[in-house]
Design an enzyme around this catalytic site. Structure first.
Site, PDB file in Angstrom:
ATOM      1  N   ARG A   1       0.437  -1.168  -0.025  1.00 40.48           N
ATOM      2  CA  ARG A   1      -0.250   0.328   0.199  1.00 40.48           C
ATOM      3  C   ARG A   1       0.931   1.478   0.058  1.00 40.48           C
ATOM      4  O   ARG A   1       2.039   1.470   1.192  1.00 40.48           O
ATOM      5  CB  ARG A   1      -1.054   0.291   1.332  1.00 40.48           C
ATOM      6  CG  ARG A   1      -1.809   1.315   1.888  1.00 40.48           C
ATOM      7  CD  ARG A   1      -2.599   1.206   2.469  1.00 40.48           C
ATOM      8  NE  ARG A   1      -3.011   2.693   3.244  1.00 40.48           N
ATOM      9  CZ  ARG A   1      -2.839   3.679   3.587  1.00 40.48           C
ATOM     10  NH1 ARG A   1      -2.251   2.982   4.652  1.00 40.48           N
ATOM     11  NH2 ARG A   1      -3.539   4.553   3.688  1.00 40.48           N
TER      12      ARG A   1
ATOM     13  N   HIS B   1      -3.175  10.602   0.885  1.00 39.83           N
ATOM     14  CA  HIS B   1      -2.004  11.295   2.251  1.00 39.83           C
ATOM     15  C   HIS B   1      -1.223  12.109   2.390  1.00 39.83           C
ATOM     16  O   HIS B   1       0.011  12.582   2.943  1.00 39.83           O
ATOM     17  CB  HIS B   1      -0.688   9.946   2.453  1.00 39.83           C
ATOM     18  CG  HIS B   1      -0.883   9.129   3.430  1.00 39.83           C
ATOM     19  ND1 HIS B   1      -1.200   7.668   3.283  1.00 39.83           N
ATOM     20  CD2 HIS B   1      -0.509   9.309   4.808  1.00 39.83           C
ATOM     21  CE1 HIS B   1      -0.781   7.351   4.570  1.00 39.83           C
ATOM     22  NE2 HIS B   1       0.069   8.011   5.355  1.00 39.83           N
TER      23      HIS B   1
ATOM     24  N   GLU C   1      -6.819   8.583   6.495  1.00 36.35           N
ATOM     25  CA  GLU C   1      -6.854   9.544   8.005  1.00 36.35           C
ATOM     26  C   GLU C   1      -7.305  10.826   7.730  1.00 36.35           C
ATOM     27  O   GLU C   1      -6.917  11.676   8.104  1.00 36.35           O
ATOM     28  CB  GLU C   1      -5.645   9.288   8.234  1.00 36.35           C
ATOM     29  CG  GLU C   1      -5.598   8.091   9.109  1.00 36.35           C
ATOM     30  CD  GLU C   1      -4.348   7.783   9.719  1.00 36.35           C
ATOM     31  OE1 GLU C   1      -3.855   8.580  10.435  1.00 36.35           O
ATOM     32  OE2 GLU C   1      -4.111   7.035  10.508  1.00 36.35           O
TER      33      GLU C   1
ATOM     34  N   ASN D   1      -6.558   2.077  10.775  1.00 33.04           N
ATOM     35  CA  ASN D   1      -5.578   2.393  10.950  1.00 33.04           C
ATOM     36  C   ASN D   1      -5.960   2.562  12.558  1.00 33.04           C
ATOM     37  O   ASN D   1      -6.611   2.833  13.156  1.00 33.04           O
ATOM     38  CB  ASN D   1      -5.026   3.955  10.047  1.00 33.04           C
ATOM     39  CG  ASN D   1      -4.519   3.450   8.549  1.00 33.04           C
ATOM     40  OD1 ASN D   1      -5.160   2.563   7.988  1.00 33.04           O
ATOM     41  ND2 ASN D   1      -4.186   5.397   8.714  1.00 33.04           N
TER      42      ASN D   1
ATOM     43  N   TYR E   1      -3.506   2.068  16.034  1.00 28.31           N
ATOM     44  CA  TYR E   1      -2.180   2.295  16.567  1.00 28.31           C
ATOM     45  C   TYR E   1      -2.732   1.956  18.564  1.00 28.31           C
ATOM     46  O   TYR E   1      -1.651   1.559  18.565  1.00 28.31           O
ATOM     47  CB  TYR E   1      -1.862   3.641  16.235  1.00 28.31           C
ATOM     48  CG  TYR E   1      -1.217   3.305  15.072  1.00 28.31           C
ATOM     49  CD1 TYR E   1      -0.156   2.947  14.716  1.00 28.31           C
ATOM     50  CD2 TYR E   1      -1.304   4.081  13.887  1.00 28.31           C
ATOM     51  CE1 TYR E   1       0.475   2.954  13.592  1.00 28.31           C
ATOM     52  CE2 TYR E   1      -1.243   4.164  12.715  1.00 28.31           C
ATOM     53  CZ  TYR E   1      -0.581   3.514  12.306  1.00 28.31           C
ATOM     54  OH  TYR E   1       0.686   3.580  11.275  1.00 28.31           O
TER      55      TYR E   1
ATOM     56  N   GLU F   1      -3.218   0.014   8.236  1.00 32.81           N
ATOM     57  CA  GLU F   1      -2.110   0.409   9.715  1.00 32.81           C
ATOM     58  C   GLU F   1      -2.016   0.432  10.469  1.00 32.81           C
ATOM     59  O   GLU F   1      -2.918  -0.210  11.569  1.00 32.81           O
ATOM     60  CB  GLU F   1      -2.068   1.637   9.300  1.00 32.81           C
ATOM     61  CG  GLU F   1      -1.243   2.868   7.657  1.00 32.81           C
ATOM     62  CD  GLU F   1      -0.774   3.794   7.828  1.00 32.81           C
ATOM     63  OE1 GLU F   1      -0.978   4.507   9.203  1.00 32.81           O
ATOM     64  OE2 GLU F   1      -1.239   4.743   6.786  1.00 32.81           O
TER      65      GLU F   1
HETATM   66  C1  FCB Z   1      -0.402   6.711  10.808  1.00 29.98           C
HETATM   67  C2  FCB Z   1       0.396   7.266   9.116  1.00 29.98           C
HETATM   68  C3  FCB Z   1       1.056   7.150   8.473  1.00 29.98           C
HETATM   69  C4  FCB Z   1       2.181   6.989   9.736  1.00 29.98           C
HETATM   70  C5  FCB Z   1       1.607   6.593  11.249  1.00 29.98           C
HETATM   71  C6  FCB Z   1       2.594   6.569  11.782  1.00 29.98           C
HETATM   72  O1  FCB Z   1      -1.599   8.612  11.184  1.00 29.98           O
HETATM   73  O2  FCB Z   1      -0.918   7.646   8.901  1.00 29.98           O
HETATM   74  O3  FCB Z   1       0.699   8.168   8.121  1.00 29.98           O
HETATM   75  O4  FCB Z   1       2.230   8.750  10.617  1.00 29.98           O
HETATM   76  O5  FCB Z   1       0.760   6.989  11.668  1.00 29.98           O
END
Ligand code: FCB
Length: 497
Positions: free
Chosen positions: A101, A145, A190, A318, A320, A394
Site C-alpha cells: 500500500r 495521504h 485518515e 488504521n 495504533y 496500518e
Molecule cells: C498514521 C499515518 C502514517 C504514519 C503512522 C505512524 O497516522 O497514516 O503516515 O505516520 O500514523
C-alpha cells in the site's frame, strides 16, 4: 464406491511438511486469501521533491517553516524511494509480501492541483506498479495521504468546497492511467488527521488553527472521497474503492458519568464523525451538538451526504492505540468541556484529559500498546455499521531501535507488537468480522511527519546517511508469518478455520 473425506491441506502447510518442518499443529491460521502487506506514504519515503516536474505540497512548505518539525527535518530526500523503488520492491518480494500500500503524490502527477497531468510523474507510478506486478505483489493505491498541492491550499485548502471537486478530478486522472493495472483504490488516508491536525491544532500541514475551518475540512474531505469514488466508478464500474480512517478504542478513565461523557465525546470526534457519514450517510447528532459552539455545519449542502455515503467496496482501518479519557474538573459545579478554549484537535471538547494508565507499555511515540483495542474496534465497526469487507491498512510501532555492531536490528518489541495485533485480528475474525487483510506500518523507516526522522516505524531499517536498507528481525518474523499464513499459537491448539 467409497468417498474419501477431502483433506484441507493448504499449500504452505504442505510445503512445511515437505521441508521436514515440525507439524503445523500449534499454528493459528488466517483465512484463505487473507492479504499480508506493508504500507508507506509518498511524502514519507519518496524524496526527489523537485524532480520530474513535481511541485511543492503543503508538507514541503510546512516542513521548511521554522519550528514546525523536529530538527527542521523535511521530506526532501526521505528514503530516496523515487530512485530506489526497484530495490525496495525486490526487498518486498524477498519478504514475500502479498500486497504493498503506497500513496500517490498529487503534486507529482498534477502539479497545479488542477488542469493538465504531468506525464513524468504518472510514469513513475506506472513503473512502480509494473515492478510490483512483475514480482507478484498486489498494488494498493492511496490517492491522498496528506500532501495537498500548495496551490490548492493557497486557494483555501480543504475548508474550501472546491478542493473536493479538484480531488475527484485528480482521482479520475490517476485512475485513467493506472486503472488497467491497479484494482484496489483508497481515496483518503485518515481524514481526521488531515482536518483536525491540519486545521484545528495546526500540528500538521498546513498548520492552521481554525477550528471552524477544520470542521468544514472534515466535510470537504468526505465529500471529496464520495466524488472521487464516483469518478473512478464512472470509468470502471467494478473498481474496488474504499476509504481509510484512523480509529481508536476509547474508554472512560472511571465509570463516573462525567468520564463516560468524556469518552462519548472523544469517540464521537475521533470515530463516529467519520464512520457515520461514510457508512450511514449522516452526521452523528450528538457530535453536531457538541460542536455547536464551533460550527453550524452550514457548509453541508443538500445531497452531499448521499455522495459521501457512496457505497464502499471496503473500509480501511488504521489502528495504533486506545484513548483513555477523563472529564475536566468541574469549577463551581460546572464542567467546562472547552477547557478554556485551548487549541486542541478536539474542537468543542478541548477540556477532555487524556490519561496514561499505570503499567501499560508505550511505544516511542508514547502511545499505549493495546492490542485488544484492535479486536474491539474491528468488532464494533462490524456490529454497528452495515457489513462490508474490512482491512487493517496500518498498524505498527515506533521503537528506539538499536543497530548491532554486525548491522542487525533485533527489534523484539516490534515483533511482540505485531504478534499481539495479528492475534487480535484473528480474535476479531473469530467473532465473525469480515477482515480480509493487514498492512504493517511501515515497510521502511521514514519521515514521521512533525517528528521528522526521529521516530522509526519500519520493518526495514534505513540508514539515512547511506540509504542502506536492512530488514529488521520484525521483517524476518513477518515474512515467516506470511509463508505459514499463520502465527504460532502458544496454547498449541490449531485453529480450525
Ligand atoms: C498514521 C499515518 C502514517 C504514519 C503512522 C505512524 O497516522 O497514516 O503516515 O505516520 O500514523
Amino acid at each position: 464406491m467409497t468417498t474419501s473425506q477431502p483433506i484441507d491441506v493448504q499449500p504452505e502447510t504442505a510445503a512445511l511438511l515437505a521441508a521436514g518442518e515440525p507439524s503445523p499443529t500449534g499454528l493459528r491460521r488466517f483465512p484463505e486469501g487473507f492479504l499480508f502487506g506493508a504500507a508507506t506514504a509518498a511524502y514519507q519515503i519518496e524524496g526527489a521533491v523537485a524532480e520530474g516536474g513535481r511541485t511543492p505540497s503543503i508538507w514541503d512548505t510546512f516542513s521548511i517553516t521554522p519550528g514546525r518539525v523536529v530538527g527542521g527535518h523535511s521530506g526532501a530526500v526521505a528514503t530516496d524511494h523515487y530512485h530506489r523503488y526497484r530495490d525496495d520492491v525486490a526487498t518486498m518480494a524477498r519478504l514475500g509480501l502479498n500486497s504493498y500500500r503506497f500513496s500517490i503524490s498529487w503534486s507529482r502527477v498534477q502539479p497545479d492541483g488542477a488542469g493538465p497531468a504531468n506525464p513524468a510523474g504518472l510514469d513513475f507510478y506506472r513503473r512502480l506498479v509494473d515492478e510490483l506486478l512483475d514480482n507478484g505483489i498486489l498494488p494498493w493505491v492511496t490517492l491522498y495521504h496528506w500532501d495537498l498541492p500548495q496551490p490548492l491550499e493557497d486557494a483555501g485548502g480543504w475548508p474550501a468546497r472546491d478542493t473536493a471537486a479538484r480531488f475527484a478530478e485528480y482521482a479520475a486522472l490517476v485512475h485513467r492511467v493506472l486503472g488497467d493495472r491497479v484494482s484496489n483504490w483508497t481515496t483518503l488516508n485518515e481524514p481526521w488527521c488531515s482536518s483536525l491536525l491540519g486545521y484545528a491544532n495546526g500540528h500538521h500541514a498546513p498548520g492552521r488553527q481554525e477550528p471552524e475551518a477544520a470542521i468544514a475540512a472534515v466535510h470537504h474531505l468526505l465529500l471529496g472521497h464520495g466524488l472521487a469514488s464516483q469518478a473512478i466508478r464512472a470509468q470502471e464500474p467494478d473498481a474496488q474503492v474504499g476509504c481509510t480512517v484512523n480509529l481508536y478504542a476509547v474508554s472512560p478513565a472511571t465509570d463516573s458519568p462525567a468520564d463516560v461523557e468524556a469518552a462519548r465525546r472523544i469517540d464521537g470526534l475521533a470515530n463516529r464523525l467519520f464512520l457515520d457519514p461514510l457508512l450511514l450517510g449522516r452526521y452523528p447528532q450528538d457530535v453536531v451538538a457538541d460542536l455547536a459552539g464551533v460550527s453550524d455545519f452550514g457548509h453541508v449542502r443538500e445531497g452531499d451526504l448521499a455522495t459521501v455515503a457512496t457505497p464502499l467496496s471496503m473500509l480501511g482501518i488504521n489502528y495504533y492505540s486506545r484513548y483513555v479519557v477523563k472529564a475536566p474538573e468541574p469549577v463551581d459545579g460546572t464542567v467546562d468541556w472547552r477547557g478554556g478554549g485551548a487549541v486542541a484537535p478536539w474542537p468543542g471538547s478541548e477540556g477532555v484529559e487524556f490519561v496514561k494508565r499505570d503499567g501499560v507499555p508505550v511505544t516511542a511515540m508514547d502511545w499505549e500498546i493495546d492490542a485488544p483495542g484492535l479486536a474491539e474496534t474491528l468488532v464494533r465497526v462490524h456490529r454497528e455499521y452495515p457489513e462490508l469487507p474490512l482491512y487493517v491498512t496500518e498498524n505498527g510501532a515506533a521503537f528506539d531501535d538499536v543497530v548491532d555492531p554486525d548491522g542487525a536490528v533485533n527489534d523484539e518489541p516490534r515483533v511482540a507488537y505485531f504478534d499481539a495485533h495479528l492475534r487480535a485480528c484473528l480474535d476479531a475474525i473469530d467473532e465473525g468480522v469480515p477482515l480480509r487483510g493487514y498492512f504493517a506500518w511501515s515497510l521502511l523507516d521514514n519521515y514521521e511527519w512533525a517528528w521528522g526522522y526521529t521516530r522509526r516505524f519500519g520493518i526495514v531499517h534505513v540508514d539515512y546517511e547511506t540509504q542502506v536498507r536492512t530488514p529488521k528481525a520484525s521483517a524476518h518474523w513477518y515474512s515467516d508469518v506470511i509463508a505459514r499464513h499463520a502465527v504460532t499459537d502458544p496454547q498449541g491448539a490449531e485453529a480450525t478455520r
